[in-house]
Structure formats: C-alpha cells, structure tokens
Enzyme design. Structure first.
Site, PDB file in Angstrom:
ATOM      1  N   ASP A   1      68.201   3.742  23.645  1.00  0.00           N
ATOM      2  CA  ASP A   1      69.150   4.646  23.603  1.00  0.00           C
ATOM      3  C   ASP A   1      69.893   3.722  23.261  1.00  0.00           C
ATOM      4  O   ASP A   1      71.301   4.592  23.024  1.00  0.00           O
ATOM      5  CB  ASP A   1      69.167   6.456  23.952  1.00  0.00           C
ATOM      6  CG  ASP A   1      67.563   6.995  23.620  1.00  0.00           C
ATOM      7  OD1 ASP A   1      67.038   6.393  22.422  1.00  0.00           O
ATOM      8  OD2 ASP A   1      67.162   7.413  24.441  1.00  0.00           O
TER       9      ASP A   1
ATOM     10  N   HIS B   1      60.246   8.200  30.154  1.00  0.00           N
ATOM     11  CA  HIS B   1      61.709   7.571  30.118  1.00  0.00           C
ATOM     12  C   HIS B   1      61.490   6.590  31.232  1.00  0.00           C
ATOM     13  O   HIS B   1      61.778   6.489  32.686  1.00  0.00           O
ATOM     14  CB  HIS B   1      62.606   8.571  31.138  1.00  0.00           C
ATOM     15  CG  HIS B   1      62.396  10.145  29.631  1.00  0.00           C
ATOM     16  ND1 HIS B   1      63.376  10.265  29.528  1.00  0.00           N
ATOM     17  CD2 HIS B   1      61.804  11.047  29.748  1.00  0.00           C
ATOM     18  CE1 HIS B   1      62.897  11.414  28.854  1.00  0.00           C
ATOM     19  NE2 HIS B   1      61.744  11.987  29.149  1.00  0.00           N
TER      20      HIS B   1
ATOM     21  N   TYR C   1      67.245  15.269  23.969  1.00  0.00           N
ATOM     22  CA  TYR C   1      67.794  14.775  25.346  1.00  0.00           C
ATOM     23  C   TYR C   1      69.128  14.942  25.615  1.00  0.00           C
ATOM     24  O   TYR C   1      69.683  14.085  24.693  1.00  0.00           O
ATOM     25  CB  TYR C   1      66.758  13.394  26.051  1.00  0.00           C
ATOM     26  CG  TYR C   1      65.541  14.256  26.164  1.00  0.00           C
ATOM     27  CD1 TYR C   1      65.450  14.355  27.152  1.00  0.00           C
ATOM     28  CD2 TYR C   1      64.633  13.437  25.483  1.00  0.00           C
ATOM     29  CE1 TYR C   1      64.115  14.868  28.069  1.00  0.00           C
ATOM     30  CE2 TYR C   1      62.921  14.116  26.239  1.00  0.00           C
ATOM     31  CZ  TYR C   1      62.743  14.381  27.352  1.00  0.00           C
ATOM     32  OH  TYR C   1      61.716  15.202  28.013  1.00  0.00           O
TER      33      TYR C   1
ATOM     34  N   HIS D   1      54.930  11.267  27.146  1.00  0.00           N
ATOM     35  CA  HIS D   1      56.342  10.054  27.349  1.00  0.00           C
ATOM     36  C   HIS D   1      56.712   9.353  28.162  1.00  0.00           C
ATOM     37  O   HIS D   1      56.625   9.962  29.061  1.00  0.00           O
ATOM     38  CB  HIS D   1      57.244  10.573  26.010  1.00  0.00           C
ATOM     39  CG  HIS D   1      57.763  11.770  26.591  1.00  0.00           C
ATOM     40  ND1 HIS D   1      57.408  12.566  25.737  1.00  0.00           N
ATOM     41  CD2 HIS D   1      58.934  11.533  27.773  1.00  0.00           C
ATOM     42  CE1 HIS D   1      58.908  13.922  26.521  1.00  0.00           C
ATOM     43  NE2 HIS D   1      59.706  12.883  26.976  1.00  0.00           N
TER      44      HIS D   1
ATOM     45  N   TYR E   1      57.270   7.383  23.233  1.00  0.00           N
ATOM     46  CA  TYR E   1      56.012   8.512  23.122  1.00  0.00           C
ATOM     47  C   TYR E   1      54.170   8.012  22.318  1.00  0.00           C
ATOM     48  O   TYR E   1      54.141   6.727  22.041  1.00  0.00           O
ATOM     49  CB  TYR E   1      55.874   9.303  21.758  1.00  0.00           C
ATOM     50  CG  TYR E   1      57.539   9.533  22.437  1.00  0.00           C
ATOM     51  CD1 TYR E   1      58.720   9.456  22.407  1.00  0.00           C
ATOM     52  CD2 TYR E   1      57.021  11.349  22.533  1.00  0.00           C
ATOM     53  CE1 TYR E   1      60.626   9.766  22.617  1.00  0.00           C
ATOM     54  CE2 TYR E   1      58.283  11.554  23.003  1.00  0.00           C
ATOM     55  CZ  TYR E   1      59.717  11.508  23.375  1.00  0.00           C
ATOM     56  OH  TYR E   1      60.655  12.134  23.526  1.00  0.00           O
TER      57      TYR E   1
ATOM     58  N   HIS F   1      56.317  11.660  31.470  1.00  0.00           N
ATOM     59  CA  HIS F   1      56.678  12.717  31.548  1.00  0.00           C
ATOM     60  C   HIS F   1      55.461  14.170  31.002  1.00  0.00           C
ATOM     61  O   HIS F   1      55.723  13.266  29.444  1.00  0.00           O
ATOM     62  CB  HIS F   1      58.059  13.099  30.372  1.00  0.00           C
ATOM     63  CG  HIS F   1      58.356  14.490  30.194  1.00  0.00           C
ATOM     64  ND1 HIS F   1      59.789  14.929  29.940  1.00  0.00           N
ATOM     65  CD2 HIS F   1      57.981  15.766  30.254  1.00  0.00           C
ATOM     66  CE1 HIS F   1      60.370  16.490  29.609  1.00  0.00           C
ATOM     67  NE2 HIS F   1      59.169  16.894  30.268  1.00  0.00           N
TER      68      HIS F   1
END
Ligand SMILES: [Cu+2]
Length: 656
Positions: free
Chosen positions: A319, A464, A404, A462, A305, A620
């Site tokens: 993650d 991904h 998410y 942020h 972020y 994003h």
C-alpha cells in the site's frame, strides 16, 4: 455519508483546483526546518524548473514530488536560522516512459535527470479513476454484466486494484490495474458488501483498454446491505453521557513541522508514500538535549490474501509503494478520530499534474490522560503514598486504502518511551459466495479460504505487515545492536534451584535479519561510546508487541516481492537511499527488491550508523464481529530507554 476511497479521492481531486487558486495556511509557508515537507510554492517551483529545462512536456504526470532530504550530518549540524538547502525528488511519467529527477530548489537547477528501465511508478489518482471508465465502456464487460441481469451500469462502483506480481505471459511491461466491481445501488458506507463476484477486468492503463476479462461464472450478488450510520441502526442503545479527553491548556507547540512537548522534541511531516515521517527525536535530559532517533516512518505495508482463485490470488498489496499512505490519508474527525481539542494539521502533497494539494486535517496531535499511574508506590509499613498520573502525547494519521482504514500513531510519554501503534479498522475484503449459513451445501467450499461473516459473504483470510524503518540514533549516530538472549541454565546439585535464566548479549556484527523469537530476546540499540552514571552503555530497547512473520513460501511471488515480512527485524548499515523495505518501486515489482538487496553486501554494523527495520505483522482470520465495519484492532511496538537515564526519568513529573 462516509466516503469511500474513490469519493474521497474525488474530493481531493477537486480540492486540488482550489489549492491552486488559493493555497491554504501552512501550504504557502517557507520551509523553516530541513525536514519540512515541500511547501506548495516549492512543489510549483519544482515543476517550473523541470519545464524550463525542457525535461517535462505537456501531458506529463507526476507520480511523486517529495522532499529530498539533506545529508544527515548537515541536518544534525543545522540550527534554527541557518540556511537550508532544499531539493525535491521527482518521478515523471511521459507517455510510457518513467523518469527520476532531483531538482535543486535553492539553486533553481535540475541536479539529476534520468530515464528508468522500470516503467512502473506508484499509481496515479487519474489512473485509478479512469480504470473504471475503461471497464464500463468495454463490450465484453457489458455483456458479462447483462448475463448477470445488470443493465444499469450507473449503479455499479468499481475498485481498481494493484495487480501485484504479473505472471500472465504477454502482460509484462504493461501498466495494469485489476478491476472488480460492486452493485452499489442504495449503498451508503459499505460499497464492498455486494461484490459482483467472479468477474474482473485487467486494464492496460497506457492503452486505455481491457486486456483480459476474467469471468468465472455467475455468483448471485449478496443481498446484505450493511448500512451502519446511527440512524439506520434501528435498535441502538441508549446514548452515553459524553466522556472526553480535554486539556486545560496545551502543553505542546507545533510550528510548521517542529513539535515540542514536555521534554520531547521531534519534527513531523506528511509524506505521500510513507504517511507520517517523524524525525530528529530528542529528549531534554536535565538541560542536555539527547538524541533518541533520527527518523521513524512506515516503509511498506504488505497485505497478502489467501484465496487461490484468479480474481483473488493477485491480492498482495503493497500500500505504501503502490498507492501511498500519505496520499490516501483521510481527514480526521474531531471527537471521534482524535479528541475535540486536538490540533489538526493540514499536510501538503501534490496532484498528478504536479500542482500542490492540501490534505486537510490529515494529522492530529493531542495530549491524553491515560487514566493510569505513570508510577506509584504505597508503602505498606509507613502508610505513605507517592504516585504520578500519566499523560502522553499522540501524533496520528489514518490512511484509507480502499476498504481498510489504518491508523498510525507515534506516542511519546514521560517514561522516555516512544510507542508506535497501528490500528486496523474499516471493512473486511469479502468474497461473494452462495452459502447463507454454514449449514448450506456449498459452505465447505465457500469458506475454505475465509469465514462466512455475513450471509453470502466470505471474509477471506489475509495478513497485514507494516514495515517500519527505524533510524535510531541513541546519543548520536554511532550505535550497535545487541541481541540479548535469555537461555535457561542448569544449576549444580546442592542448590535449592534446578534452573534459572541469564541475559546473554551478542553484538550483531553485519547486516542481516535478526533471527530468533522476539519473546526470547531483548533487542537493544546501544551506544557503545556513552554510558549512564553506573557505566552501562546508553540504550533503547525495541520491545515488540504481538507480531507475526509471514509463513508464505519464500518462492511464492508475492512473498518474494515482500521478503521483509519473513523476519520481524532486519538491520542495515545506514544508506540514505535505502528507505523502502520492498524496494524503491513496489508497484508491479519483481522479487528480491528492498531488504534482501540492502543486506546483500553484508556491511559491518557495529559502532556505526545503523537502521532497524521492524515489522508489525498480524494474521487476520476474519470473524462476524468484523462486519459491517471492523472494531479497531491495535498492534504496536515500543522503544524503551534502558540504562539511557540514571534513574526513572518521570520522577519530577508535575501537573499544576
Ligand atoms: Cu485484516
């Protein structure tokens, strides 16, 4: 009610007790393929063998019990009915110590047991739950809440988060979670809309206490309460007539993990860390079974972020390694997440105590008429038409990582392609701010690092990055990688053209990142020892979709921990132990793990077993349309046969 991560984890937690009493369906089945996930019985036996060997004491926790795959050569030589050697890879946490073990289930022995210097395994479910209790009991936190006029803590939900790179002096070596909380009174399916902004506790999980309370001052809790179930959306449109995908019959079979569809064959399993693992992918080419890929799976998912405040700047999730894409796989809903007549598969994982845990409906498999032509031609001069309708096969799972939801698809088609898709949906991570509209005095400051996507809520910008490990075996393991560049060349005077481009191949000789822009290259996994009918080496091209590489500074600690995201594609000589793009233990990891280490010995990769590491990356910049729940954003890449066949492999497609 749509479940938050924590209620769904609570459900899993409870269901684990049931699983122990009455293991379900495939959960008790014997392994019938070397790539099968550990069965419920095997998980139970793994823990028993470790206990009998007195390695594991009461109170031990199991961050990881997963299949330790057989050697590739043995798997490739294996035929149905052959014996299978079964091994489990295990992490054990005992008090503050972390151990790694390999259990030989076939021999009933502990093959390896060692203590790690690193003590940071992936997070346990109990740690995530307990963190909230620890915070709510803390006097300092209670006072900070009272300062904000909140006295009823039962309406507060907290979201314990991986801390990323811990740089605070004195916190090294502690096992940590950062815990921000939310006013959840009346919240149904978006607990993230009412952040108690500027307040966050750093929790020591081993000592069960708040190490530090960050209080940046009171920010009013946003009043937006975005309940979006259909009954709450007051002016919803007239319902549509159902449009559904239904198959008249099922053209695929799925037994344990073995998938067969049309001319494709593959093995599918759910892994706690990687989510779906698709192995042994072959294509039956006129009776000859040909290798395409040995294994494809997500290797890491990095989400940094872009807000510098202390309660946001640590957010740089990994993650897969911190939580687990399989552990957080959510049940799939027929008719919405997958077609109604899809096959829904229960995966088997384990809980923190090492007991098997069924993951109900976490994989779905279905055929889909795309509505597009597989190919067509209308011959204008003879008015003759020939064409075929396209049907593909989708293998899907969806992980819910807090706010998410990530859908990951492996799609097979009659063009001989494999399309790997990542769909991001769910809820933006939002920061509570004072600005209600962009006209407010504070708006400039409040939206410096994000977009005002609802009154009082800034969706922080942020990225991904989903890193995939692609163990390609095009007609066998010995492959090379060819970076085909397309330089523009000048033509001599006298030619009616001034320029054209040519395809210029370069064979990559050693491990490293493939530099250059994907749209100016043609990235080819090729078998230099096999040719098609015309004599061209058989190949599969990696066709990137839209993909962004990280533009953070290499010395930015989160970026240094996830350096894989700095390039779209890396190549390594295959080593079975090199599996994770950001390293084996990415929770609270140090910079430099994973791919930078894997390539450091510059192994040769020509005409040998090599692995590609491709990242699906997207930036994003949040928008109002993301709120209160994001429309699914898809990004993908394709593995496309290129001179692998002698002609269009879908010529003979027939639908009854
Ligand atoms: Cu996003």
């Amino acid at each position: 009610m749509r479940k938050t991560r924590f209620t769904s984890l609570a459900v899993l937690w409870l269901s684990s007790a049931l699983a122990w009493a009455a293991p379900l369906g495939t959960a008790t089945a014997q392994a019938t393929h070397p790539m099968d996930a550990l069965t419920a019985d095997e998980i139970t036996r793994t823990v028993e063998i470790l206990r009998q060997a007195r390695h594991v004491q009461k109170g031990a926790r199991f961050p990881m019990i997963t299949l330790q795959e057989m050697e590739k050569a043995a798997v490739r030589a294996w035929k149905p009915g052959d014996p299978i050697t079964r091994r489990a890879f295990v992490n054990v946490m005992q008090r503050k110590r972390l151990f790694e073990a390999e259990v030989d289930l076939t021999a009933g022995t502990v093959a390896r047991w060692s203590e790690l210097k690193n003590t940071q395994a992936n997070l346990l479910m109990t740690e995530i739950f307990n963190a909230t209790d620890i915070v709510k009991k803390d006097k300092g936190w209670q006072n900070a809440m009272r300062k904000r006029g909140i006295t009823d803590f039962s309406t507060i939900l907290c979201n314990p988060l991986a801390v990323g790179h811990m740089t605070v002096p004195g916190f090294e070596g502690h096992r940590l979670l950062n815990v921000p909380c939310f006013q959840a009174s009346g919240v149904k399916n978006n607990m993230f809309a009412r952040p108690i902004e500027g307040l966050m506790a750093t929790v020591d999980l081993h000592d069960a206490k708040v190490l530090k309370l960050h209080d940046l001052g009171v920010v009013p809790v946003p009043t937006d309460n975005p309940i979006y179930d259909i009954a709450s959306v007051t002016k919803h449109r007239k319902p549509l007539e159902p449009v559904s995908i239904t198959a008249a019959g099922r053209n695929f079979t799925f037994n344990n993990g073995q998938l067969n569809w049309d001319l494709w064959s593959a093995h599918v399993r759910l892994d706690r860390r990687a989510g779906l693992i698709v192995s042994n992918i072959t294509y039956n080419d006129a009776g000859k079974v040909r290798d395409v890929a040995y294994q494809l799976h997500a290797s890491e998912m990095y989400v940094p972020y872009m807000d510098p405040s202390v309660t946001w700047s640590f957010k740089s999730y990994m993650d897969a390694g911190e939580y687990g894409l399989g552990l957080l796989a959510s049940p799939l809903t027929p008719g919405v997440d997958c077609p109604k007549d899809a096959l829904f598969v229960t995966g088997t994982l384990h809980d923190d105590d090492g007991k098997p845990m069924p993951m109900d409906r976490t994989i779905c498999i279905f055929e889909r008429a795309t509505g597009d032509p597989l190919w067509r031609h209308y011959e204008f001069f003879t008015q003759n038409y020939e064409g075929r309708a396209e049907i593909d096969l989708v293998v899907r799972s969806a992980a819910v990582i807090g706010n998410y939801d990530y859908i990951i698809d492996y799609v097979f088609n009659a063009k001989g392609e494999i399309n790997v898709r990542v769909g991001a949906t769910g809820i933006d991570a939002v920061k509570g701010v004072t600005a209600q509209t962009i006209a407010d005095a504070s708006a400039g400051n409040d939206t410096k690092y994000g977009t005002l996507i609802a009154p009082g809520l800034s969706g922080i910008a942020h990225d991904h990055y989903v890193g995939f490990r692609l163990d390609m075996d095009v007609d066998g393991p010995e492959n090379s990688f060819v970076d085909v560049r397309m330089p523009s060349i000048r033509l001599p005077e006298g030619n009616s053209r001034r320029s054209l481009w040519i395809a210029q191949p370069t064979v990559m000789s050693t491990e490293g990142a493939v530099m250059g822009e994907s749209h100016q290259s043609f990235w080819k996994f090729t078998n230099p020892n096999r040719t098609n009918a015309m004599g061209n080496p058989t190949s599969y091209v990696l066709l990137p979709g839209h993909s962004a590489r990280s533009i953070l500074s290499p010395d930015d600690p989160p970026q240094a921990r996830a350096a894989f995201s700095g390039e779209l594609l890396w190549l390594t000589a295959r080593k079975p132990e090199e599996r994770w793009a950001a390293g084996d233990y990415s929770n609270q990891s140090q910079p430099g793990e994973g791919l930078p280490k894997y390539i450091s010995d510059k192994q040769p990769i020509e005409n040998t077993d090599l692995v590609g590491w491709y990242t699906v990356g997207f930036r994003h910049v949040t928008r109002a349309e993301d709120w209160p729940v994001m429309p699914t954003l898809w990004h993908s890449f394709t593995l496309r046969p290129t001179n692998f066949f002698d002609r269009n492999p879908g010529l003979d497609v027939q639908v009854k």
